[in-house]
Design an enzyme around this catalytic site. Sequence first.
Site, short mmCIF file in Angstrom:
data_model
loop_
_atom_site.label_atom_id
_atom_site.label_comp_id
_atom_site.label_asym_id
_atom_site.label_seq_id
_atom_site.Cartn_x
_atom_site.Cartn_y
_atom_site.Cartn_z
N ARG A 14 0.83 -1.21 0.00
CA ARG A 14 0.00 0.00 0.00
C ARG A 14 0.86 1.27 0.00
NH1 ARG A 14 -4.40 -3.18 3.79
NH2 ARG A 14 -5.36 -4.23 2.01
N ILE B 191 -8.33 21.37 -16.93
CA ILE B 191 -7.53 22.55 -17.29
C ILE B 191 -7.11 22.48 -18.77
CG2 ILE B 191 -5.25 23.65 -16.88
CD1 ILE B 191 -5.77 23.05 -13.84
N GLU C 250 -4.99 -3.37 -4.35
CA GLU C 250 -4.30 -3.50 -3.05
C GLU C 250 -5.15 -2.95 -1.90
OE1 GLU C 250 -0.18 -3.45 -2.75
OE2 GLU C 250 0.15 -4.18 -4.77
N1 CAA Z 1 -0.59 -7.48 9.52
C1 CAA Z 1 -0.54 -8.65 10.19
N2 CAA Z 1 -1.66 -9.33 10.58
C2 CAA Z 1 -2.84 -8.78 10.28
C3 CAA Z 1 -2.97 -7.56 9.59
C4 CAA Z 1 -1.76 -6.90 9.20
N3 CAA Z 1 -1.80 -5.75 8.54
N4 CAA Z 1 -4.27 -7.27 9.43
C5 CAA Z 1 -4.96 -8.26 10.00
N5 CAA Z 1 -4.10 -9.18 10.53
C6 CAA Z 1 -4.42 -10.38 11.26
C7 CAA Z 1 -5.25 -10.05 12.49
O1 CAA Z 1 -4.44 -9.73 13.60
C8 CAA Z 1 -6.03 -11.34 12.71
O2 CAA Z 1 -5.18 -12.29 13.31
P1 CAA Z 1 -5.58 -13.03 14.71
O3 CAA Z 1 -6.84 -13.78 14.45
O4 CAA Z 1 -4.42 -13.89 15.02
O5 CAA Z 1 -5.78 -11.93 15.69
C9 CAA Z 1 -6.26 -11.83 11.28
O6 CAA Z 1 -5.27 -11.22 10.46
C10 CAA Z 1 -7.63 -11.52 10.77
O7 CAA Z 1 -7.80 -10.12 10.86
P2 CAA Z 1 -9.24 -9.46 10.65
O8 CAA Z 1 -10.23 -10.15 11.53
O9 CAA Z 1 -9.08 -7.98 10.78
O10 CAA Z 1 -9.56 -9.90 9.13
P3 CAA Z 1 -10.80 -9.58 8.20
O11 CAA Z 1 -11.24 -10.82 7.55
O12 CAA Z 1 -11.81 -8.79 8.96
O13 CAA Z 1 -10.17 -8.67 7.05
C11 CAA Z 1 -9.31 -6.73 5.97
C12 CAA Z 1 -9.43 -7.57 7.26
C13 CAA Z 1 -8.40 -5.59 6.34
C14 CAA Z 1 -10.64 -6.20 5.50
C15 CAA Z 1 -8.65 -7.62 4.88
O14 CAA Z 1 -9.50 -8.63 4.47
C16 CAA Z 1 -8.21 -6.84 3.65
O15 CAA Z 1 -7.16 -6.19 3.65
N6 CAA Z 1 -8.99 -6.91 2.54
C17 CAA Z 1 -8.57 -6.30 1.28
C18 CAA Z 1 -7.80 -7.27 0.45
C19 CAA Z 1 -6.93 -6.60 -0.55
O16 CAA Z 1 -6.30 -5.59 -0.27
N7 CAA Z 1 -6.85 -7.18 -1.74
C20 CAA Z 1 -5.97 -6.66 -2.73
C21 CAA Z 1 -5.45 -7.78 -3.54
S1 CAA Z 1 -3.78 -7.69 -3.96
C22 CAA Z 1 -3.60 -6.68 -5.28
O17 CAA Z 1 -4.44 -5.91 -5.63
C23 CAA Z 1 -2.24 -6.82 -5.86
C24 CAA Z 1 -2.06 -6.39 -7.24
O18 CAA Z 1 -1.97 -7.23 -8.12
C25 CAA Z 1 -1.79 -4.96 -7.56
#
Ligand code: CAA
Length: 387
Positions: A243, A337, A363
């Site tokens: 990000r 512009i 992302e």
């Molecule tokens: N670092 C480490 N661990 C993390 C974390 C981080 N940043 N964020 C969450 N976790 C861990 C949590 O601590 C939790 O662990 P525990 O159970 O051990 O406590 C676990 O992960 C689950 O966390 P959440 O309950 O918060 O998870 P969630 O299912 O509610 O989802 C979310 C969280 C932030 C919404 C996540 O699903 C997310 O980021 N979604 C977006 C996905 C994304 O960005 N996709 C992009 C695809 S890649 C791409 O686009 C690449 C490309 O080609 C350009």
Amino acid sequence: MLFELTEEQLMIQTMVRDFAQEVVLSTAMERDRTKEFPAENLRKMAELGLMGMMVSPEYNGAGADTVSYVLALQEIAYACASTAVVMSVQNSVVCETIDRFGTEEQKQNYLKPLAAGEVIGAFAMTEPHAGSDPVSQSTWAKRDRDHYIINGTKRFITSGKNAGITIVTAKTDKTKRHKGISAFIVRKGTPGFSVGKTEEKMGLCASDTTDLVFEDCRVPAEDLLGQEGDGFKIAMTALDGGRIGIAAQSLGVAQAALDAAASYSKEREQFGQPIAKFQGLRWMLADMATELEAARQLTFFAAANKDSGKKYTMQASMAKLFASEMVNDVTAKALQIHGGYGYTKEYAVERYYRDARVFTIYEGTSEIQRVVIANHLLGDRYVGTLR
Ligand code: CAA
């Protein structure tokens, strides 16, 4: 900026700026039209150490910090956003992830050629029905003696067609939520692994975005990244760094759009004077520059936090949210512009506007960045900034 750039960071910035202006920029418009993958430029970037910037020299990287990486990525994005996204995925979500979670053998086999830029990398988590919610992914992997057998389809994978090495997430235990997800390193040419459809996109045309299909794809067990069940955390950690990369990409494109708009407004005359003399446009340009500067501060702040070993998940999401929204606003204003000319392929602002559109989506969408920020703010994960 809150801090001074070091001699080394300034040197990297100048070196990449010169390269981007001389080599990458001249063919960017043509590349947008032909959709040709910038293989030759990426090879030259590899020679400059830009494909594994934050990896240590021991594994063929440049051993640079994240601030230097942001500086470099901005310059490449200023010239060509398609090239920048390939660089961003390679450096952040692929190289850094193997560097951090890989075994020594994986680093020797995969990180070294990736960081040297001999091989392009991809990161495959998204699926047709699992985008913002990757826990709901359905690709699965079953252990079979000394192999895993992977089945499923990944979607919207940057560099999918050109990648030689791909990090793939799959469920190894369907009964568990995120703890049932694992990550694997898969080589191109592995039987059962193929590239599916290539997307026709509105922007970033020279960067391929494809489906990846796994049909009884047998991956050696030693190519599991981390432990079984670590895949979701590995992916989330990868995306934190990724990000910052997308924020840097946004800064580069926004700066290009602002520069183009400022210079056009001084040349273009209407009502007997350059349009830059009209207060309406001057204010527009002032707002664009202010938004861009604010995004730059947030992005460098997140990068500096990462470099100093502090937590930076929230700062990375703030930078990505603000910078990607900013670049959409700035490119839209730059196009405005330029008037009618801005809507034509004659001027680069049309490309900037199309390229920037996906920055609030990939992302993690802007909405997902707000989820991450709010989770930190309201939960025990909140880490203040300067307080
Ligand atoms: N670092 C480490 N661990 C993390 C974390 C981080 N940043 N964020 C969450 N976790 C861990 C949590 O601590 C939790 O662990 P525990 O159970 O051990 O406590 C676990 O992960 C689950 O966390 P959440 O309950 O918060 O998870 P969630 O299912 O509610 O989802 C979310 C969280 C932030 C919404 C996540 O699903 C997310 O980021 N979604 C977006 C996905 C994304 O960005 N996709 C992009 C695809 S890649 C791409 O686009 C690449 C490309 O080609 C350009």
